[in-house]
Each structure stands twice: as structure tokens, then as C-alpha cells.
Motif scaffolding. Structure first.
Motif, mmCIF file in Angstrom:
data_model
loop_
_atom_site.group_PDB
_atom_site.id
_atom_site.type_symbol
_atom_site.label_atom_id
_atom_site.label_comp_id
_atom_site.label_asym_id
_atom_site.label_seq_id
_atom_site.Cartn_x
_atom_site.Cartn_y
_atom_site.Cartn_z
ATOM 1 N N LEU A 1 48.641 -7.585 68.716
ATOM 2 C CA LEU A 1 49.891 -8.042 68.139
ATOM 3 C C LEU A 1 50.771 -6.842 67.746
ATOM 4 N N GLN A 2 50.143 -5.847 67.144
ATOM 5 C CA GLN A 2 50.884 -4.661 66.725
ATOM 6 C C GLN A 2 51.491 -3.942 67.937
ATOM 7 N N GLU A 3 50.753 -3.906 69.055
ATOM 8 C CA GLU A 3 51.257 -3.261 70.276
ATOM 9 C C GLU A 3 52.465 -4.003 70.827
ATOM 10 N N ILE A 4 52.421 -5.323 70.777
ATOM 11 C CA ILE A 4 53.545 -6.128 71.251
ATOM 12 C C ILE A 4 54.776 -5.857 70.393
ATOM 13 N N ARG A 5 54.577 -5.797 69.096
ATOM 14 C CA ARG A 5 55.700 -5.535 68.182
ATOM 15 C C ARG A 5 56.292 -4.156 68.432
ATOM 16 N N GLN A 6 55.434 -3.164 68.600
ATOM 17 C CA GLN A 6 55.928 -1.804 68.879
ATOM 18 C C GLN A 6 56.702 -1.772 70.191
ATOM 19 N N ALA A 7 56.230 -2.512 71.189
ATOM 20 C CA ALA A 7 56.927 -2.570 72.471
ATOM 21 C C ALA A 7 58.313 -3.186 72.295
ATOM 22 N N ARG A 8 58.432 -4.216 71.459
ATOM 23 C CA ARG A 8 59.742 -4.838 71.191
ATOM 24 C C ARG A 8 60.695 -3.864 70.513
ATOM 25 N N VAL A 9 60.179 -3.125 69.536
ATOM 26 C CA VAL A 9 61.009 -2.139 68.838
ATOM 27 C C VAL A 9 61.501 -1.085 69.819
ATOM 28 N N LEU A 10 60.621 -0.584 70.640
ATOM 29 C CA LEU A 10 61.009 0.438 71.615
ATOM 30 C C LEU A 10 62.025 -0.101 72.607
ATOM 31 N N GLU A 11 61.842 -1.343 73.038
ATOM 32 C CA GLU A 11 62.781 -1.950 73.976
ATOM 33 C C GLU A 11 64.178 -2.056 73.354
ATOM 34 N N CYS A 12 64.242 -2.519 72.106
ATOM 35 C CA CYS A 12 65.537 -2.647 71.425
ATOM 36 C C CYS A 12 66.197 -1.282 71.245
ATOM 37 N N ARG A 13 65.414 -0.290 70.887
ATOM 38 C CA ARG A 13 65.973 1.056 70.727
ATOM 39 C C ARG A 13 66.506 1.585 72.043
ATOM 40 N N GLN A 14 65.779 1.337 73.127
ATOM 41 C CA GLN A 14 66.228 1.815 74.433
ATOM 42 C C GLN A 14 67.536 1.150 74.833
ATOM 43 N N VAL A 15 67.658 -0.144 74.551
ATOM 44 C CA VAL A 15 68.902 -0.855 74.869
ATOM 45 C C VAL A 15 70.055 -0.275 74.060
ATOM 46 N N ARG A 16 69.824 -0.026 72.751
ATOM 47 C CA ARG A 16 70.881 0.555 71.912
ATOM 48 C C ARG A 16 71.287 1.925 72.425
ATOM 49 N N LEU A 17 70.307 2.755 72.769
ATOM 50 C CA LEU A 17 70.613 4.094 73.269
ATOM 51 C C LEU A 17 71.360 4.037 74.591
ATOM 52 N N GLU A 18 70.966 3.115 75.457
ATOM 53 C CA GLU A 18 71.643 2.971 76.745
ATOM 54 C C GLU A 18 73.093 2.529 76.550
ATOM 55 N N ARG A 19 73.307 1.580 75.636
ATOM 56 C CA ARG A 19 74.687 1.128 75.372
ATOM 57 C C ARG A 19 75.531 2.246 74.769
ATOM 58 N N ALA A 20 74.936 3.028 73.887
ATOM 59 C CA ALA A 20 75.659 4.155 73.298
ATOM 60 C C ALA A 20 75.981 5.189 74.373
ATOM 61 N N ARG A 21 75.019 5.442 75.260
ATOM 62 C CA ARG A 21 75.243 6.395 76.349
ATOM 63 C C ARG A 21 76.364 5.897 77.265
ATOM 64 N N VAL A 88 62.338 -2.499 60.336
ATOM 65 C CA VAL A 88 61.761 -2.451 58.992
ATOM 66 C C VAL A 88 60.477 -3.270 58.886
ATOM 67 N N GLY A 89 60.036 -3.853 59.999
ATOM 68 C CA GLY A 89 58.763 -4.564 60.022
ATOM 69 C C GLY A 89 58.796 -5.985 59.501
ATOM 70 N N MET A 90 59.959 -6.611 59.484
ATOM 71 C CA MET A 90 60.077 -8.007 59.045
ATOM 72 C C MET A 90 59.973 -8.896 60.294
ATOM 73 N N TRP A 91 58.767 -9.056 60.785
ATOM 74 C CA TRP A 91 58.544 -9.663 62.093
ATOM 75 C C TRP A 91 58.841 -11.159 62.137
ATOM 76 N N LYS A 92 58.542 -11.883 61.097
ATOM 77 C CA LYS A 92 58.809 -13.327 61.101
ATOM 78 C C LYS A 92 60.311 -13.587 61.150
ATOM 79 N N LEU A 93 61.048 -12.841 60.338
ATOM 80 C CA LEU A 93 62.503 -12.985 60.357
ATOM 81 C C LEU A 93 63.090 -12.488 61.678
#
Length: 123
Positions: A1-21, A88-93
Motif C-alpha cells: 500500500l505504501q509503495e502504491i501511495r509513493q507511486a501516486r505522489v511521484l506521478e503527481c509531482r512529475q505531472v506538475r514538473l512537466e506542466r511547469a516545464r 502531506v500523507g492525508m490518503w483518505k482525503l
């Protein structure tokens, strides 16, 4: 579960960085903008601050309020809100925000299709 959450965080960060780029590239190539930093960066900072200062119940209400507004800007706002919640780790929200984001995307697609159909009918 923790790995899935980390993958989601990384995916969102990559999208933000790509949009900024992409935004910075557009500004550099003269495709618009004012030469300022990514416009979503301020929204992210503001959203992050709000998350830190609100209770879980208030954050749930915020998700509902963004979804009720149901405009194109709300899709961006909800995506950033979801990303901040994940950071911030608020996964349910974050999961609730993700579900709301998908509903916003679907309603936005429906509205765009409806407008395109109306335009075709007028010709």
C-alpha cells in the motif's frame, strides 16, 4: 500500500514538473505568458497552507465546495488539492479528492461535447 501511495505522489509531482516545464517553454518561445513562474505554483503553495491550517472535516467540505463550482478552473484546483493532500500523507482525503476530480473531468467532457453538438446543429 505504501509503495502504491509513493507511486501516486511521484506521478503527481512529475505531472506538475512537466506542466511547469511546458509553461516555461511556451513563455520562452513567445507563445504567451508574462515571463513569470508557473501560475499553478502559487495555487499549490496556497493550497498547501490551507491544508496545514484546516481540520479533516473542513478539508472534506473544501473538496465538496470545489466540486460544486464545476468549472474548468476547478479541475486544476482539485488536481492540485489532491496532490497536496498526498504530499502531506492525508490518503483518505486524497482518495476523496481523486474521485471528485474524476467526476469533474467527466462532467467537463460532457459539457464540451454538448457545446460542440449545439454548434454543429446551428450550421
Amino acid at each position: 500500500l505504501q509503495e502504491i501511495r509513493q507511486a501516486r505522489v511521484l506521478e503527481c509531482r512529475q505531472v506538475r514538473l512537466e506542466r511547469a516545464r511546458q509553461y516555461n517553454e511556451d513563455v520562452t518561445n513567445g507563445a504567451g505568458g508574462t515571463g513569470k513562474a508557473d501560475p499553478t505554483a502559487k495555487l499549490y503553495d496556497h493550497t498547501y497552507y490551507r491544508i496545514q491550517s484546516m481540520t479533516d472535516k473542513a478539508l472534506g467540505g473544501r473538496i465538496k465546495a470545489i466540486e460544486r463550482a464545476a468549472g474548468k478552473q476547478c479541475i486544476i484546483k482539485m488536481a492540485i488539492f489532491k496532490s497536496c493532500l498526498q504530499d502531506v500523507g492525508m490518503w483518505k482525503l486524497a482518495e476523496l479528492a481523486g474521485e471528485a476530480l474524476e467526476r469533474l473531468k467527466q462532467s467537463s467532457d460532457f459539457e464540451e461535447e454538448e457545446k460542440a453538438t449545439k454548434k454543429k446543429g446551428k450550421r
